[in-house]
Write a protein that holds these residues in place. Structure first.
Motif, PDB file in Angstrom:
ATOM      1  N   MET A  93      -0.796 -12.208  -5.047  1.00 21.63           N
ATOM      2  CA  MET A  93      -2.106 -11.694  -5.454  1.00 21.63           C
ATOM      3  C   MET A  93      -2.040 -11.259  -6.913  1.00 21.63           C
ATOM      4  O   MET A  93      -0.964 -11.121  -7.495  1.00 21.63           O
ATOM      5  CB  MET A  93      -2.502 -10.477  -4.600  1.00 21.63           C
ATOM      6  N   GLY A  94      -3.204 -11.032  -7.501  1.00 26.63           N
ATOM      7  CA  GLY A  94      -3.240 -10.466  -8.833  1.00 26.63           C
ATOM      8  C   GLY A  94      -2.842  -9.002  -8.822  1.00 26.63           C
ATOM      9  O   GLY A  94      -2.981  -8.307  -7.810  1.00 26.63           O
ATOM     10  N   ALA A  95      -2.348  -8.512  -9.937  1.00 22.13           N
ATOM     11  CA  ALA A  95      -1.895  -7.121 -10.023  1.00 22.13           C
ATOM     12  C   ALA A  95      -3.034  -6.149  -9.744  1.00 22.13           C
ATOM     13  O   ALA A  95      -2.824  -5.112  -9.097  1.00 22.13           O
ATOM     14  CB  ALA A  95      -1.289  -6.853 -11.401  1.00 22.13           C
ATOM     15  N   GLN A  96      -4.238  -6.444 -10.209  1.00 19.65           N
ATOM     16  CA  GLN A  96      -5.355  -5.530  -9.975  1.00 19.65           C
ATOM     17  C   GLN A  96      -5.722  -5.474  -8.500  1.00 19.65           C
ATOM     18  O   GLN A  96      -6.102  -4.410  -7.983  1.00 19.65           O
ATOM     19  CB  GLN A  96      -6.564  -5.948 -10.823  1.00 19.65           C
ATOM     20  N   THR A  97      -5.619  -6.597  -7.801  1.00 21.31           N
ATOM     21  CA  THR A  97      -5.853  -6.596  -6.355  1.00 21.31           C
ATOM     22  C   THR A  97      -4.819  -5.726  -5.654  1.00 21.31           C
ATOM     23  O   THR A  97      -5.139  -4.944  -4.746  1.00 21.31           O
ATOM     24  CB  THR A  97      -5.797  -8.028  -5.802  1.00 21.31           C
ATOM     25  N   MET A  98      -3.565  -5.831  -6.081  1.00 21.49           N
ATOM     26  CA  MET A  98      -2.516  -4.989  -5.507  1.00 21.49           C
ATOM     27  C   MET A  98      -2.769  -3.517  -5.776  1.00 21.49           C
ATOM     28  O   MET A  98      -2.586  -2.671  -4.889  1.00 21.49           O
ATOM     29  CB  MET A  98      -1.156  -5.407  -6.082  1.00 21.49           C
ATOM     30  N   LEU A  99      -3.204  -3.192  -6.987  1.00 24.12           N
ATOM     31  CA  LEU A  99      -3.503  -1.796  -7.303  1.00 24.12           C
ATOM     32  C   LEU A  99      -4.635  -1.272  -6.427  1.00 24.12           C
ATOM     33  O   LEU A  99      -4.611  -0.114  -5.999  1.00 24.12           O
ATOM     34  CB  LEU A  99      -3.880  -1.657  -8.776  1.00 24.12           C
ATOM     35  N   GLY A 100      -5.615  -2.125  -6.132  1.00 24.35           N
ATOM     36  CA  GLY A 100      -6.680  -1.720  -5.232  1.00 24.35           C
ATOM     37  C   GLY A 100      -6.145  -1.370  -3.853  1.00 24.35           C
ATOM     38  O   GLY A 100      -6.564  -0.379  -3.233  1.00 24.35           O
ATOM     39  N   LEU A 102      -3.115  -0.302  -3.120  1.00 21.14           N
ATOM     40  CA  LEU A 102      -2.304   0.915  -3.201  1.00 21.14           C
ATOM     41  C   LEU A 102      -3.164   2.162  -3.389  1.00 21.14           C
ATOM     42  O   LEU A 102      -2.843   3.226  -2.851  1.00 21.14           O
ATOM     43  CB  LEU A 102      -1.302   0.795  -4.351  1.00 21.14           C
ATOM     44  N   THR A 103      -4.242   2.043  -4.142  1.00 17.85           N
ATOM     45  CA  THR A 103      -5.040   3.229  -4.456  1.00 17.85           C
ATOM     46  C   THR A 103      -6.081   3.546  -3.382  1.00 17.85           C
ATOM     47  O   THR A 103      -6.525   4.694  -3.300  1.00 17.85           O
ATOM     48  CB  THR A 103      -5.739   3.065  -5.818  1.00 17.85           C
ATOM     49  N   ARG A 104      -6.460   2.564  -2.558  1.00 17.58           N
ATOM     50  CA  ARG A 104      -7.435   2.857  -1.499  1.00 17.58           C
ATOM     51  C   ARG A 104      -6.846   3.702  -0.387  1.00 17.58           C
ATOM     52  O   ARG A 104      -7.575   4.430   0.297  1.00 17.58           O
ATOM     53  CB  ARG A 104      -7.993   1.545  -0.910  1.00 17.58           C
ATOM     54  N   GLU A 105      -5.536   3.584  -0.170  1.00 19.10           N
ATOM     55  CA  GLU A 105      -4.877   4.314   0.917  1.00 19.10           C
ATOM     56  C   GLU A 105      -3.619   5.007   0.388  1.00 19.10           C
ATOM     57  O   GLU A 105      -2.504   4.701   0.807  1.00 19.10           O
ATOM     58  CB  GLU A 105      -4.508   3.353   2.050  1.00 19.10           C
ATOM     59  N   PRO A 106      -3.778   5.959  -0.521  1.00 16.76           N
ATOM     60  CA  PRO A 106      -2.583   6.544  -1.167  1.00 16.76           C
ATOM     61  C   PRO A 106      -1.631   7.223  -0.194  1.00 16.76           C
ATOM     62  O   PRO A 106      -0.412   7.234  -0.423  1.00 16.76           O
ATOM     63  CB  PRO A 106      -3.172   7.544  -2.166  1.00 16.76           C
ATOM     64  N   LEU A 107      -2.130   7.785   0.899  1.00 18.60           N
ATOM     65  CA  LEU A 107      -1.257   8.470   1.854  1.00 18.60           C
ATOM     66  C   LEU A 107      -0.429   7.495   2.675  1.00 18.60           C
ATOM     67  O   LEU A 107       0.567   7.891   3.299  1.00 18.60           O
ATOM     68  CB  LEU A 107      -2.086   9.362   2.781  1.00 18.60           C
ATOM     69  N   ARG A 108      -0.827   6.231   2.698  1.00 17.95           N
ATOM     70  CA  ARG A 108      -0.101   5.228   3.473  1.00 17.95           C
ATOM     71  C   ARG A 108       0.876   4.411   2.630  1.00 17.95           C
ATOM     72  O   ARG A 108       1.532   3.518   3.149  1.00 17.95           O
ATOM     73  CB  ARG A 108      -1.088   4.293   4.186  1.00 17.95           C
ATOM     74  N   VAL A 109       0.951   4.713   1.348  1.00 15.34           N
ATOM     75  CA  VAL A 109       1.918   4.007   0.503  1.00 15.34           C
ATOM     76  C   VAL A 109       3.317   4.503   0.853  1.00 15.34           C
ATOM     77  O   VAL A 109       3.596   5.697   0.772  1.00 15.34           O
ATOM     78  CB  VAL A 109       1.617   4.242  -0.988  1.00 15.34           C
ATOM     79  N   PRO A 110       4.228   3.604   1.246  1.00 20.34           N
ATOM     80  CA  PRO A 110       5.549   4.039   1.715  1.00 20.34           C
ATOM     81  C   PRO A 110       6.508   4.342   0.563  1.00 20.34           C
ATOM     82  O   PRO A 110       6.158   4.140  -0.610  1.00 20.34           O
ATOM     83  CB  PRO A 110       6.024   2.825   2.521  1.00 20.34           C
ATOM     84  N   PRO A 111       7.719   4.781   0.878  1.00 23.44           N
ATOM     85  CA  PRO A 111       8.674   5.126  -0.181  1.00 23.44           C
ATOM     86  C   PRO A 111       9.155   3.943  -1.012  1.00 23.44           C
ATOM     87  O   PRO A 111       9.644   4.136  -2.122  1.00 23.44           O
ATOM     88  CB  PRO A 111       9.850   5.747   0.593  1.00 23.44           C
ATOM     89  N   ALA A 112       9.064   2.724  -0.486  1.00 21.25           N
ATOM     90  CA  ALA A 112       9.551   1.550  -1.219  1.00 21.25           C
ATOM     91  C   ALA A 112       8.505   0.443  -1.184  1.00 21.25           C
ATOM     92  O   ALA A 112       7.842   0.229  -0.164  1.00 21.25           O
ATOM     93  CB  ALA A 112      10.873   1.052  -0.631  1.00 21.25           C
ATOM     94  N   LEU A 113       8.387  -0.257  -2.303  1.00 26.37           N
ATOM     95  CA  LEU A 113       7.431  -1.353  -2.440  1.00 26.37           C
ATOM     96  C   LEU A 113       8.124  -2.535  -3.091  1.00 26.37           C
ATOM     97  O   LEU A 113       8.891  -2.370  -4.056  1.00 26.37           O
ATOM     98  CB  LEU A 113       6.256  -0.935  -3.327  1.00 26.37           C
ATOM     99  N   LEU A 124       1.237  -2.778 -12.710  1.00 23.52           N
ATOM    100  CA  LEU A 124       2.022  -2.214 -11.606  1.00 23.52           C
ATOM    101  C   LEU A 124       3.121  -1.294 -12.135  1.00 23.52           C
ATOM    102  O   LEU A 124       3.397  -0.248 -11.541  1.00 23.52           O
ATOM    103  CB  LEU A 124       2.611  -3.345 -10.769  1.00 23.52           C
ATOM    104  N   ARG A 125       3.740  -1.681 -13.235  1.00 18.48           N
ATOM    105  CA  ARG A 125       4.733  -0.783 -13.838  1.00 18.48           C
ATOM    106  C   ARG A 125       4.068   0.512 -14.295  1.00 18.48           C
ATOM    107  O   ARG A 125       4.633   1.604 -14.153  1.00 18.48           O
ATOM    108  CB  ARG A 125       5.430  -1.472 -15.019  1.00 18.48           C
ATOM    109  N   ARG A 126       2.886   0.413 -14.870  1.00 18.62           N
ATOM    110  CA  ARG A 126       2.183   1.618 -15.334  1.00 18.62           C
ATOM    111  C   ARG A 126       1.779   2.498 -14.142  1.00 18.62           C
ATOM    112  O   ARG A 126       1.880   3.733 -14.216  1.00 18.62           O
ATOM    113  CB  ARG A 126       0.962   1.237 -16.167  1.00 18.62           C
ATOM    114  N   TRP A 127       1.327   1.887 -13.051  1.00 22.17           N
ATOM    115  CA  TRP A 127       1.007   2.663 -11.856  1.00 22.17           C
ATOM    116  C   TRP A 127       2.250   3.390 -11.342  1.00 22.17           C
ATOM    117  O   TRP A 127       2.199   4.580 -11.007  1.00 22.17           O
ATOM    118  CB  TRP A 127       0.445   1.747 -10.771  1.00 22.17           C
ATOM    119  N   ALA A 128       3.362   2.674 -11.274  1.00 22.83           N
ATOM    120  CA  ALA A 128       4.604   3.274 -10.783  1.00 22.83           C
ATOM    121  C   ALA A 128       5.030   4.441 -11.674  1.00 22.83           C
ATOM    122  O   ALA A 128       5.421   5.513 -11.184  1.00 22.83           O
ATOM    123  CB  ALA A 128       5.704   2.216 -10.723  1.00 22.83           C
TER     124      ALA A 128
END
Length: 223
Positions: A93-100, A102-113, A124-128
């Motif tokens: 997918m595109g990076a912006q789609t991935m950011l969407g 990750l940001t729609r469900e921040p509590l469900r983002v796990p410890p590793a991606l 994605l590096r900037r988000w991290a």
């Protein structure tokens, strides 16, 4: 055992978890291989679209792995329970789609991606960097273009992998790739310099981009 192309093989090499979710899995080849090779103990496949969802279910059933590999319908991380998985992969997918996602469900983002965008990995590096995830590993894989693959892990404090590098340059091109003098990255940076040079003029956006690319090329010559 399903075969993987070079892009998904690079993703597979960066996954090791007790419970792992593959988001937008399509054919389910990646989670099937992860399970068969013992890189995960249990897997969850999440698919939004009916066609790929049915495809994934058929492949899991044919492999006889339905007890350890569950297929769920839904959007992004929403079908996952809080804390259910140790890691997640998102590919193709595109990076912006991935950011969407990750940001729609921040509590469900796990410890590793493990993320494989089909365009620049810089967002994605900037988000991290901004959300407490360290860039543990990264690679570029040859294909239709050079595919970036990132492994991010939650960690306290600033990410030390950027120490000693110009931050904007490292976020654009990748600190690990710069330090190891990656051959595909060198080609990418040289192409950026060639493309941007005739476009750069004082005050134009291309001038700043050219400066980043030229600095990256200088680093690749010296590191």
């Amino acid at each position: 055992m399903p075969s993987l192309d070079a892009r998904l093989s690079a993703v597979l090499a960066l996954v090791q978890a007790r419970c792992h979710a593959d988001i937008g899995s399509d054919h389910a080849h990646l989670p099937l291989r992860l399970l068969q090779l013992g890189r995960i103990e249990r897997g969850i496949i999440v698919e939004l679209n009916p066609g790929p969802l049915a495809h994934a279910r058929r492949n899991v059933a044919r492999a006889g792995l339905g007890e350890r590999l569950e297929v769920r319908a839904g959007d992004g991380l929403a079908p996952l329970a809080l804390g259910e998985v140790d890691s997640v992969s998102i590919t193709g997918m595109g990076a912006q789609t991935m950011l969407g996602i990750l940001t729609r469900e921040p509590l469900r983002v796990p410890p590793a991606l493990v993320l494989q965008p089909n365009d620049s990995a810089e967002p994605l590096r900037r988000w991290a960097w901004a959300h407490g995830y360290g860039l543990r590993q990264e690679a570029l894989v040859a294909g239709h273009w050079a595919y970036p693959v990132l492994r991010l892990e939650r960690r306290p404090g600033p990410d030390p992998v950027y120490d000693g590098l110009p931050l904007d340059v490292a976020l654009r091109y990748g600190p690990h790739l710069l330090r190891c003098g990656d051959a595909l990255l060198r080609q990418q940076v040289q192409a950026d310099v060639h493309r941007l040079t005739p476009l750069a003029a004082p005050g134009r956006p291309a001038q700043a981009d050219l400066s980043l690319a030229q600095t990256a090329l200088d680093l690749l010559e010296t590191l």
